[in-house]
Write a protein that holds these residues in place. Structure first.
Motif, PDB file in Angstrom:
ATOM      1  N   ILE A  65     -79.494  71.942  35.670  1.00 24.73           N
ATOM      2  CA  ILE A  65     -81.457  71.289  35.962  1.00 24.73           C
ATOM      3  C   ILE A  65     -81.284  72.284  36.802  1.00 24.73           C
ATOM      4  O   ILE A  65     -82.513  72.389  37.660  1.00 24.73           O
ATOM      5  CB  ILE A  65     -80.927  70.176  35.978  1.00 24.73           C
ATOM      6  CG1 ILE A  65     -79.345  70.026  37.388  1.00 24.73           C
ATOM      7  CG2 ILE A  65     -80.534  69.071  34.953  1.00 24.73           C
ATOM      8  CD1 ILE A  65     -79.827  68.536  37.958  1.00 24.73           C
ATOM      9  N   ASN A  90     -81.578  75.207  31.088  1.00 20.02           N
ATOM     10  CA  ASN A  90     -82.024  74.121  32.143  1.00 20.02           C
ATOM     11  C   ASN A  90     -82.830  73.078  31.145  1.00 20.02           C
ATOM     12  O   ASN A  90     -83.453  73.078  31.088  1.00 20.02           O
ATOM     13  CB  ASN A  90     -82.855  74.379  33.141  1.00 20.02           C
ATOM     14  CG  ASN A  90     -83.354  73.454  33.731  1.00 20.02           C
ATOM     15  OD1 ASN A  90     -83.668  72.258  33.509  1.00 20.02           O
ATOM     16  ND2 ASN A  90     -83.779  74.069  35.583  1.00 20.02           N
ATOM     17  N   LYS A 134     -83.782  70.122  32.097  1.00 19.77           N
ATOM     18  CA  LYS A 134     -85.244  69.879  31.859  1.00 19.77           C
ATOM     19  C   LYS A 134     -86.616  70.821  31.416  1.00 19.77           C
ATOM     20  O   LYS A 134     -87.634  70.128  31.667  1.00 19.77           O
ATOM     21  CB  LYS A 134     -85.877  70.008  33.253  1.00 19.77           C
ATOM     22  CG  LYS A 134     -84.504  68.884  34.044  1.00 19.77           C
ATOM     23  CD  LYS A 134     -85.374  69.240  36.028  1.00 19.77           C
ATOM     24  CE  LYS A 134     -84.756  70.025  36.322  1.00 19.77           C
ATOM     25  NZ  LYS A 134     -85.171  70.318  38.026  1.00 19.77           N
ATOM     26  N   LEU A 140     -79.825  64.722  30.927  1.00 20.29           N
ATOM     27  CA  LEU A 140     -80.428  66.017  31.148  1.00 20.29           C
ATOM     28  C   LEU A 140     -78.778  67.479  30.387  1.00 20.29           C
ATOM     29  O   LEU A 140     -78.675  68.071  29.776  1.00 20.29           O
ATOM     30  CB  LEU A 140     -81.046  66.325  32.245  1.00 20.29           C
ATOM     31  CG  LEU A 140     -82.341  65.736  32.665  1.00 20.29           C
ATOM     32  CD1 LEU A 140     -82.333  66.292  34.458  1.00 20.29           C
ATOM     33  CD2 LEU A 140     -82.799  66.502  30.959  1.00 20.29           C
TER      34      LEU A 140
END
Length: 389
Positions: free
Chosen positions: A226, A244, A246, A285
Motif C-alpha cells: 500500500i 498498490n 488502494k 487491501l
C-alpha cells in the motif's frame, strides 16, 4: 584474550518492558560455561520481530530482556568442550539453533530444533540460567541470541562460523531477514523457472523474497504494497510488476488473477506490521494469509506465510480453497538448517550470487537504536544496522 574467564562490563540496549523505549545500560556479561561461546557483536539489524515484543504484540516474553537476533560478530572466548570455534572466529548467532541430535535436526524436511526458544520465550540459556545482569537484576536472553549488546553469550548450537572474508555489517542480515525471505522462495516454496510470483509486503524480508524469486528464475514477480514508494527498490531487486491495492476497486486476489491467467503460481504473505494487520482496511487491501491464499492459482498454486503475526491472531480459511488444489505452508528462517547452511549462504554472498547492500538503508550507533525502530515503524527504512563500538 585477556578478558577470557572474566566478567565483561559493556553497553547494551535493555527492554525493561513492552511499550517502553530501549535504554542504554551498562551490563555485566558472565563468562561462557561449558559448550557456550561469548561473542563480541560487531553489527546487528533491527528486525520487525524485535518490534513485536516492544509493541506488546507478542505477549509471552520475560522482562527485562536484551532483544536482537540478526547479527554478526567475533568470538571473544569459548567455554569448556567447545572444539569447533575459537577466539577470533567470525560468527553469526542463530535464533534457530541446530543441536544435530533431536528428531527435527535429523529430519531433512525441517530446519527446526527442539532446543529452540521460539514461541516459548523462556529467556534462558540451555541450562536454564542467564549470563546478563544489570543494576543487580537478571536480564533475560532473547530467542537464543540477544544481540543488542556489545557482548553476548550463546549456546554452541546457536553459533555458525563464517568465512573470515565476510563483511560483518552486511553478513549480519543473513542471521534473519535476508535468509527468511530468500529461503521462503528458494527453499520453502521452491519457486520454479518461468513461474509467476506475488509478494505481499515490501519490507526487508519481503524484498528478500523478491531476490529469491529472481534467483530462482521467476518470469513475473508482482510486488504488492500500500506504499508505492517501495516499488522503486523492489524493481531494483527484481520485481517486474507492481500493485498498490488502494489503486483498485477489485479485491486484491481478483486483481492478481487478471494479471496471471487465473492466479499466481507462488504467493508470499510478508506483512510484518501488526499495528495495521489487525485493521479491516489492511485485510481488504493487502489481505491476511487467507486472502493471500486466494491469490494463488486454484488448481496448483502455493501460498507461503512468512510474516510473524501477533500472539492473539488466529487463521480462518475456507477449506474449499485447499480442496481444489492450493497448498498453504510456512517455515521459520527460510527453511534453512542454521549451522549447516548459514556458512554456505555467506559463501554465496561472497561469490556474488545475491547482494545485500540494497537492503541496508541506515547504519546507526547503539545510542541511536530507538531512532532505528522509529524508522521501521514509519516505513522509512528497509534495514537499519546498528554498528557497535
Amino acid at each position: 584474550m585477556a578478558s577470557a574467564g572474566k566478567v565483561i562490563k559493556c553497553r547494551a540496549a535493555v527492554a525493561w518492558g513492552p511499550h517502553q523505549p530501549l535504554t542504554i545500560e551498562e551490563i555485566e556479561v558472565a563468562p561462557p560455561k561449558a559448550h557456550e561461546v561469548r561473542v563480541k557483536i560487531i553489527a546487528t539489524g533491527i528486525c520487525r520481530s524485535d518490534d513485536h515484543f516492544l509493541s506488546g504484540a507478542i505477549t509471552e516474553a520475560n522482562y527485562p530482556v536484551i532483544l536482537g537476533h540478526e547479527a554478526a560478530g567475533i568470538v571473544e572466548s569459548v567455554g569448556e568442550g567447545v572444539t569447533n570455534l575459537k577466539p577470533g572466529d567470525k560468527v553469526i548467532p542463530l535464533f534457530v539453533p541446530q543441536c544435530g541430535e533431536c528428531r527435527c535436526c535429523k529430519d531433512p524436511k525441517t530446519n527446526l530444533c527442539y532446543k529452540n526458544d521460539i514461541g516459548k520465550y523462556k529467556g534462558t540459556m540451555l541450562d536454564n540460567t542467564n549470563r546478563f545482569t544489570c543494576k543487580g537484576k537478571i536480564i533475560y536472553n532473547f530467542i537464543s541470541t540477544s544481540t543488542f549488546t556489545e557482548y553476548t553469550v550463546l549456546d554452541e548450537i546457536a553459533v555458525a562460523k563464517i568465512d573470515d572474508r565476510a563483511p560483518l555489517d552486511k553478513a549480519c542480515l543473513i542471521g534473519c531477514g535476508f535468509t527468511t525471505g530468500y529461503g521462503s522462495a528458494v527453499r520453502v516454496a521452491k519457486v520454479e523457472p518461468g513461474s509467476t510470483c506475488a509478494v505481499f509486503g515490501l519490507g526487508g524480508v519481503g524484498l528478500s523474497v523478491v531476490i529469491g524469486c529472481k534467483v530462482a528464475g521467476a518470469a513475473k514477480i508482482i510486488a504488492v504494497d500500500i506504499n508505492s514508494d517501495k516499488f522503486a527498490k523492489a524493481k531494483e531487486l527484481g520485481a517486474t510488476h507492481f500493485v498498490n491495492p488502494k489503486d483498485h476497486k477489485k479485491p486484491i486476489d481478483e486483481v492478481l488473477a487478471d494479471m496471471s491467467n487465473g492466479g499466481v503460481d507462488f504467493v508470499f504473505e510478508v506483512i510484518g506490521n501488526t499495528s495495521v494487520m489487525s485493521t479491516n482496511m489492511i485485510t481488504e487491501l493487502l489481505g491476511l494469509p487467507a486472502s493471500a491464499l486466494k491469490s494463488a492459482f486454484f488448481g496448483s498454486g502455493t501460498s507461503v506465510i512468512v510474516g510473524l503475526a501477533p500472539s492473539s491472531d488466529m487463521l480462518s480459511v475456507d477449506p474449499m480453497l485447499l480442496l481444489t488444489g492450493r497448498t498453504m505452508k510456512g517455515a521459520v528462517f527460510g527453511g534453512f538448517k542454521s549451522k549447516d547452511e548459514v556458512p554456505k549462504l555467506v559463501e554465496d554472498f561472497l561469490a556474488n550470487k545475491f547482494e545485500l547492500d540494497g537492503l541496508i538503508t541506515h547504519k546507526l550507533k547503539l545510542d541511536e537504536i530507538n531512532e532505528g525502530f522509529e524508522y521501521l515503524r514509519a516505513g522509512k527504512s528497509i534495514r537499519s544496522v546498528i554498528m557497535m563500538g
